[in-house]
Design a protein around this motif. Structure first.
Motif, short mmCIF file in Angstrom:
data_model
loop_
_atom_site.label_atom_id
_atom_site.label_comp_id
_atom_site.label_asym_id
_atom_site.label_seq_id
_atom_site.Cartn_x
_atom_site.Cartn_y
_atom_site.Cartn_z
N LEU A 1 -25.07 -56.87 -3.20
CA LEU A 1 -24.96 -55.91 -2.10
C LEU A 1 -24.64 -54.53 -2.65
CD1 LEU A 1 -24.85 -55.54 1.04
CD2 LEU A 1 -22.36 -55.78 0.82
N HIS A 2 -25.36 -53.52 -2.15
CA HIS A 2 -25.05 -52.14 -2.50
C HIS A 2 -24.97 -51.26 -1.25
CE1 HIS A 2 -25.44 -48.25 -4.75
NE2 HIS A 2 -24.70 -48.94 -5.61
N THR A 3 -25.14 -51.87 -0.09
CA THR A 3 -25.10 -51.16 1.19
C THR A 3 -23.73 -50.52 1.42
OG1 THR A 3 -26.81 -52.40 2.34
CG2 THR A 3 -24.97 -51.66 3.67
N LYS A 4 -23.74 -49.36 2.11
CA LYS A 4 -22.51 -48.72 2.56
C LYS A 4 -22.71 -48.30 4.02
CE LYS A 4 -22.99 -47.44 -2.06
NZ LYS A 4 -22.39 -48.58 -2.67
N VAL A 5 -22.55 -49.28 4.92
CA VAL A 5 -22.70 -49.04 6.35
C VAL A 5 -21.40 -49.41 7.04
CG1 VAL A 5 -23.93 -49.65 8.47
CG2 VAL A 5 -25.19 -49.45 6.32
N SER A 6 -20.92 -48.54 7.92
CA SER A 6 -19.70 -48.80 8.68
C SER A 6 -19.99 -48.59 10.16
CB SER A 6 -18.56 -47.87 8.24
OG SER A 6 -18.27 -48.04 6.86
N VAL A 7 -19.55 -49.54 10.99
CA VAL A 7 -19.71 -49.46 12.44
C VAL A 7 -18.33 -49.24 13.04
CG1 VAL A 7 -20.48 -50.64 14.53
CG2 VAL A 7 -21.68 -51.03 12.36
N PHE A 8 -18.17 -48.12 13.73
CA PHE A 8 -16.93 -47.82 14.44
C PHE A 8 -17.24 -47.79 15.93
CE2 PHE A 8 -16.35 -45.94 10.24
CZ PHE A 8 -15.08 -46.37 9.89
N GLY A 9 -17.23 -48.96 16.55
CA GLY A 9 -17.54 -49.01 17.97
C GLY A 9 -18.98 -48.64 18.23
#
Length: 755
Positions: A612-620
């Motif tokens: 994995l190299h993804t950098k995704v963040s979900v804030f609501g």
């Protein structure tokens, strides 16, 4: 984009009926203040998870460019896919497109000749700059390490020699000007004195033997003539051959061996925490005891590896692609014979900007022109000429077929004394390599790319973007007043340029405030490296202890395991921070208000090199996609960029479903909540010590250290893990004062920033 312009634009969007008028997350005015560019209206946009699709998208953008191409990357390789991209950039420059490329100095110094080739082939329209040049303090230390003193002074006593060198360095550096301004004002230099350039070349080439040669050789060999600016004279060629002779003779000396071994340990553990980080130790061990480091010098050596971690391609100021992918086969291919150990699963966002692209380009300009940290190729060749290290590498490559060590050593020695390649000759060789690699991609790999449409996600037409950056300066200041920042004290993120983390910290209470039983919210950190800065861990702890009512929020972390990561040191340290947080959740959590926390790791697949190299963040309702990891390094050292996506409920729903599909598949991910709750920390510590011993063997460190030194190294490693655990506990301790927690957060971030 200035705030005074953003505010009326936001108001216009809201009055125009855009769905951004009712944000469920961070207030619009706050987001606008933190963004380097935004709001950015899109004509169309797509999130790309397929490596082939990401690469072909970049290639089409470059081939279709009309006026400008701006790029920034941490890794810019010379392999097959990268060579296709490089040729496309050269072709664009030849047809009149202005091409600007910024790359990380530490990671890409080895490709200096390739970048010179790109500039020479680009008809004056292609320029390359390197980020995080050595500071003036570091160059002065390199001069001190490699400068000799007069025989008369050396015969008196060592202290007199040092004093003579201090005085000489002060004189030599006193009047240096760069760009018409005093160099001292910006803590930069382009001087190469004695063997300082050779030392820096060895440092950035990760060649301990070259560093040792520079120190041992003193000022006896002057390489000023071998800069590649003009064809070398016969005398200069002989000088280079003489250096090869001195190099070979020095290899048999005990001082050379000690210095080389010390430097190799430096490179082996350069990305471990403060307990093992040997940067200052290695340098100070070469300096006499009377050479004391100033606070500024300590700071500069501590931040020697502040990387450019941006990933950006901006074409014509209207089309942008960014995310986690570097320029290298591992990010732009499926597993195949041309890829190395890892093939990375990553995420990019590509958007056609209907409005705001000019602000993204101005953000690029800000870094391009930040000469406190960014150097041209000409400057790099002045303060760290690469001629010797490249010729040494050529000699080693030409002698690879030798039967045994003695024969190989004799071959290398002969090559160094007889064959010296000029920069023009080396660039011609790089051109041949580029052509061969590009041909291999086109003929061997491209025909194997599946014809069906790649997976990904489309953003709704009403989606709005904001471009956020972690920068080495406060971007709210005018350019002429900007100074370099080094990390950030906890609580002072924004004023030190850490706008991404500032937004993340502000998003957490906003998400909790927006969540209801009828509309619960998710906070997802889908990230390659999860070892949060202590101030982020503290904010997560407030989702647990009752400071915020987060009872309608689920937090999901999905990251690499030790078996799937390319940086296992992150996991080793993070496990002890996770243990401390798990204990806090059990002991200090408010059952009525705390969020639900789930921690998952990717599992290795049989015969698969995927990491994995993804950098995704979900804030609501908000999503950030980019280069910033949820780790201390991303906060304290590296530059980074992310695109915040708002107003895309369909995309958010699809992405959450995508993550859910991974974490519910036991073949792909494993939930480790119970492991960290039930496993005694001593057991975790012993597991990690066994892994560390394997790492020592991998680097060959175990062969260079005696039994006592090995025990000391292991003891320092255990202390590092103990610090990760204890400082995490202290950073989130509800029984402590806010000031004490901040102090411990800064201690944690300071120790673990290299990781």
């Amino acid at each position: 984009m200035k705030t005074r312009f953003i505010a009326p634009l936001l108001l216009g969007i809201a009055l125009g009926g855009c769905a951004w008028q009712k944000p469920a997350g961070l207030p619009l005015d706050t987001l606008a203040q933190k963004a380097s560019a935004g709001p950015l209206a899109i004509g169309e946009a797509r999130v790309i998870t397929d490596n082939d699709a990401a690469f072909l998208s970049k290639l089409r953008m470059i081939e279709g460019a009309r006026t400008s191409i701006d790029l920034m990357y941490y890794i810019y390789a010379d392999d097959q896919s990268s060579s296709v991209l490089t040729k496309a950039l050269i072709d664009a420059a030849r047809r009149g497109v202005t091409v600007r490329l910024i790359v990380d100095y530490h990671t890409n110094y080895k490709h200096l000749d390739l970048f010179s080739l790109m500039e020479s082939e680009g008809n004056g329209n292609l320029r390359v700059r390197l980020y995080n040049r050595p500071t003036r303090n570091i160059i002065k230390d390199a001069v001190y390490l490699t400068m000799g003193c007069s025989r008369e002074t050396a015969a008196v006593k060592p202290g007199a020699c040092s004093a003579e060198k201090f005085a000489a360095i002060d004189r030599l550096f006193a009047d240096e000007a760069i760009g018409g301004r005093p160099a001292a004002e910006r803590n930069i230099s382009n001087l190469s004195i004695g063997n300082s350039g050779l030392f820096l070349s060895g440092l950035y080439s990760k060649r301990g033997d070259v560093m040792a040669l520079a120190v041992q050789g003193g000022q006896q060999i002057d390489l000023k003539g071998m800069k590649g600016e003009t064809p070398p004279t016969p005398d200069q060629k002989e000088q280079m051959k003489e250096l090869g002779k001195v190099y070979w003779e020095s290899r048999t000396g005990a001082p050379f061996q000690r210095l080389t071994a010390n430097a190799e340990l430096f490179f082996a553990f350069a990305m471990y925490g403060g307990q093992l980080n040997p940067i200052k130790e290695t340098v100070t061990s070469l300096l006499p005891v009377e050479r004391a480091f100033s606070d500024d010098e300590v700071r500069d050596w501590d931040h020697l590896t502040d990387y450019l971690h941006h990933k950006l391609l901006l074409v014509d100021g209207t089309t942008v692609q960014m995310g986690g992918r570097n320029v290298e086969n591992s990010y732009h291919m499926r597993p195949n014979p041309l890829t190395s150990k890892y093939v990375f699963m990553d995420t990019d966002i590509r958007a056609l900007l209907a409005e705001g692209g000019d602000a993204v380009r101005r953000a690029f300009d800000d870094l391009w022109n930040f000469d406190i940290m960014v150097a041209s190729l000409d400057e790099v060749r002045r303060h760290a000429p690469n001629d010797f290290v490249v010729n040494l590498k050529y000699a080693e490559n030409r002698c690879q077929g030798a039967a045994g060590k003695e024969e190989r050593d004799a071959c290398i020695k002969k090559e160094l004394q007889e064959s010296v390649l000029t920069l023009d000759e080396r660039m011609a060789d790089r051109r041949r390599t580029m052509e061969e690699n590009a041909r291999a991609y086109t003929t061997e790999y491209a025909p194997t790319i599946p014809q069906q449409a790649a997976s990904g996600f489309t953003l709704e037409s009403g989606s709005v973007l904001a471009y956020l950056e972690n920068l080495p300066f406060d971007r709210t200041l005018p350019p002429e007043k900007r100074v370099r920042t080094y990390g950030a004290p906890a609580g002072k993120e924004a004023e030190n340029g850490k706008n991404i983390h500032d937004v993340w910290l502000r998003e957490i209470p906003a998400v909790c405030g927006a969540a209801t039983p009828e509309e619960p919210k998710r906070l997802v950190l889908h990230n390659a490296y999860f070892f949060p800065a202590a101030n982020l861990t503290h904010e997560l702890s407030r989702m647990v202890n009752g400071d915020y009512d987060c009872s309608n929020v689920t937090v999901t972390v999905l990251t690499n395991s030790i078996q799937t990561t390319d940086l296992n040191v992150v996991n080793l340290a993070a496990r002890h921070a996770l243990k401390a947080f798990s204990e806090f959740y059990q002991q200090k959590g408010d059952p009525a208000k705390r969020a639900k926390f789930d921690y998952f790791e990717y599992q290795p697949r049989p015969d698969s090199p995927l990491s994995l190299h993804t950098k995704v963040s979900v804030f609501g309702d908000d999503v950030t996609i980019g280069s910033a990891n949820a780790d201390v390094r991303s906060f304290m050292m590296d530059s980074n960029n992310v695109m915040l996506v708002r107003n895309a409920p369909g995309f958010v729903k699809e992405y959450l479903g995508f993550v859910q599909g991974i974490i519910t598949d036991p073949a792909r991910a494993k939930k480790l909540n119970d492991y960290f709750v039930t496993t005694p920390r001593e057991v975790i510590l012993q597991e990690d010590l066994a892994t560390f011993r394997q790492i020592l063997t991998k680097y060959g460190v175990d062969r260079k250290l005696g039994e006592g030194e090995m025990k000391e190294m292991e003891g320092r490693f255990v202390q590092m893990l103990n610090d990760a655990y204890e400082l995490t506990k202290a950073s989130i301790d509800t029984g402590s004062t806010a000031a004490k927690r901040r102090e411990n957060q800064d201690r944690f971030n300071g120790e673990f920033k290299p990781i």
